[in-house]
Design a protein around this motif. Structure first.
Motif, PDB file in Angstrom:
ATOM      1  N   ASP A 154       0.760  -1.272  -0.033  1.00  0.00           N
ATOM      2  CA  ASP A 154      -0.073   0.175  -0.041  1.00  0.00           C
ATOM      3  C   ASP A 154       0.809   1.293   0.092  1.00  0.00           C
ATOM      4  OD1 ASP A 154      -2.353  -1.538  -0.237  1.00  0.00           O
ATOM      5  OD2 ASP A 154      -2.602  -1.307   2.249  1.00  0.00           O
ATOM      6  N   ARG A 155       1.974   1.184   0.720  1.00  0.00           N
ATOM      7  CA  ARG A 155       2.682   2.393   0.658  1.00  0.00           C
ATOM      8  C   ARG A 155       3.463   2.575  -0.490  1.00  0.00           C
ATOM      9  NH1 ARG A 155      -0.301   2.277   4.310  1.00  0.00           N
ATOM     10  NH2 ARG A 155      -1.581   3.386   2.762  1.00  0.00           N
TER      11      ARG A 155
ATOM     12  N   ASP B 279       2.766   1.759  -3.361  1.00  0.00           N
ATOM     13  CA  ASP B 279       1.932   2.082  -4.325  1.00  0.00           C
ATOM     14  C   ASP B 279       1.805   3.704  -4.284  1.00  0.00           C
ATOM     15  OD1 ASP B 279       1.305  -0.419  -5.464  1.00  0.00           O
ATOM     16  OD2 ASP B 279      -0.516  -0.761  -4.568  1.00  0.00           O
ATOM     17  N   GLU B 280       1.559   4.097  -3.247  1.00  0.00           N
ATOM     18  CA  GLU B 280       1.377   5.500  -3.112  1.00  0.00           C
ATOM     19  C   GLU B 280       2.842   6.437  -3.103  1.00  0.00           C
ATOM     20  OE1 GLU B 280      -1.257   8.869  -1.921  1.00  0.00           O
ATOM     21  OE2 GLU B 280      -1.584   6.966  -2.697  1.00  0.00           O
TER      22      GLU B 280
ATOM     23  N   ARG C   1       3.143   6.398  -7.071  1.00  0.00           N
ATOM     24  CA  ARG C   1       2.299   7.496  -7.706  1.00  0.00           C
ATOM     25  C   ARG C   1       2.859   8.756  -7.392  1.00  0.00           C
ATOM     26  NH1 ARG C   1      -3.148  10.182  -6.410  1.00  0.00           N
ATOM     27  NH2 ARG C   1      -2.718   9.847  -4.340  1.00  0.00           N
TER      28      ARG C   1
ATOM     29  N   HIS D 221       1.821   6.157   6.355  1.00  0.00           N
ATOM     30  CA  HIS D 221       0.888   6.670   5.398  1.00  0.00           C
ATOM     31  C   HIS D 221       1.290   8.081   5.374  1.00  0.00           C
ATOM     32  CE1 HIS D 221      -2.898   7.494   3.287  1.00  0.00           C
ATOM     33  NE2 HIS D 221      -2.981   8.413   4.183  1.00  0.00           N
TER      34      HIS D 221
ATOM     35  N   THR E 232       4.194   8.663   2.833  1.00  0.00           N
ATOM     36  CA  THR E 232       3.962   8.615   1.426  1.00  0.00           C
ATOM     37  C   THR E 232       3.103   9.045   0.764  1.00  0.00           C
ATOM     38  OG1 THR E 232       2.810   6.240   2.119  1.00  0.00           O
ATOM     39  CG2 THR E 232       5.141   6.218   1.862  1.00  0.00           C
ATOM     40  N   ALA E 233       1.853   9.486   1.538  1.00  0.00           N
ATOM     41  CA  ALA E 233       0.713   9.944   0.772  1.00  0.00           C
ATOM     42  C   ALA E 233       0.959  11.229   0.021  1.00  0.00           C
ATOM     43  CB  ALA E 233      -0.434  10.424   2.017  1.00  0.00           C
ATOM     44  N   VAL E 234       0.396  11.103  -1.216  1.00  0.00           N
ATOM     45  CA  VAL E 234       0.698  12.193  -2.271  1.00  0.00           C
ATOM     46  C   VAL E 234      -0.041  13.450  -1.455  1.00  0.00           C
ATOM     47  CG1 VAL E 234       0.031  13.037  -4.618  1.00  0.00           C
ATOM     48  CG2 VAL E 234       0.832  10.672  -4.276  1.00  0.00           C
TER      49      VAL E 234
ATOM     50  N   ASN F 119       4.482  12.990   0.782  1.00  0.00           N
ATOM     51  CA  ASN F 119       4.856  12.660  -0.466  1.00  0.00           C
ATOM     52  C   ASN F 119       6.326  12.590  -0.795  1.00  0.00           C
ATOM     53  OD1 ASN F 119       4.559  12.313  -3.541  1.00  0.00           O
ATOM     54  ND2 ASN F 119       4.085  14.265  -3.730  1.00  0.00           N
TER      55      ASN F 119
END
Length: 157
Positions: free
Chosen positions: A30-31, A33-34, A37, A127, A130-132, A136
């Protein structure tokens, strides 16, 4: 090369005709993928092309980059990986050693590198990193790789 005392800006907005390799750890999908992205959005916006190689954990990232260096097909590299301290055995040694290996590769081979490795305490912190729409780390690493590739081009011109 610029004359002594001169400065020059580095335009990371232009990745035209540059080709990067993103090496991502898939240990935390999950991390990963982010982060991917975030990195891919920055590279695409800059007009750069890229390939993605997935490795099982952050430990394999330096070896994958070293293998790719031998091929000589890339203008720069982006390393992406998240290590959550309370889910990985001997985590205290993992990220520092991988970072050391990446730094050595980047210095010895004058390799433009964006280091998107993070070590955190909790999944929530992972999270957030890594979250856009967050810190990020993937986007930051891609911008760093673009900047260092631009610097290398300027210095070698």
């Amino acid at each position: 090369m610029a004359p002594a005392g001169a400065t020059f800006p580095i335009d990371i907005a232009s990745g035209d005709e540059q080709h990067f390799l993103i090496v991502e750890s898939r240990y935390d999908a999950d991390r990963a993928d982010e982060a991917l992205r975030g990195a891919s959005e920055v590279l695409e916006t800059a007009g750069a092309s890229y390939d993605v190689v997935s490795v099982p954990s952050v430990l394999e990232i330096p070896a994958a980059i070293a293998m790719a260096l031998e091929a000589g097909d890339y203008d720069g590299f982006i390393a992406l990986g998240v290590v959550v301290r309370n889910t990985t055995v001997a985590v205290g040694h993992v990220v520092p050693e991988v970072t050391r290996a990446l730094l050595e590769l980047s210095v010895v081979d004058a390799m433009p590198l964006g280091n998107g490795l993070v070590m955190v305490e909790t999944e929530g912190e992972a999270h957030g990193q890594t979250a856009v729409i967050g810190k990020n780390v993937g986007g930051r690493a891609a911008r760093t790789a673009l900047a260092m590739a631009a610097l290398k081009l300027k210095l070698n011109a």
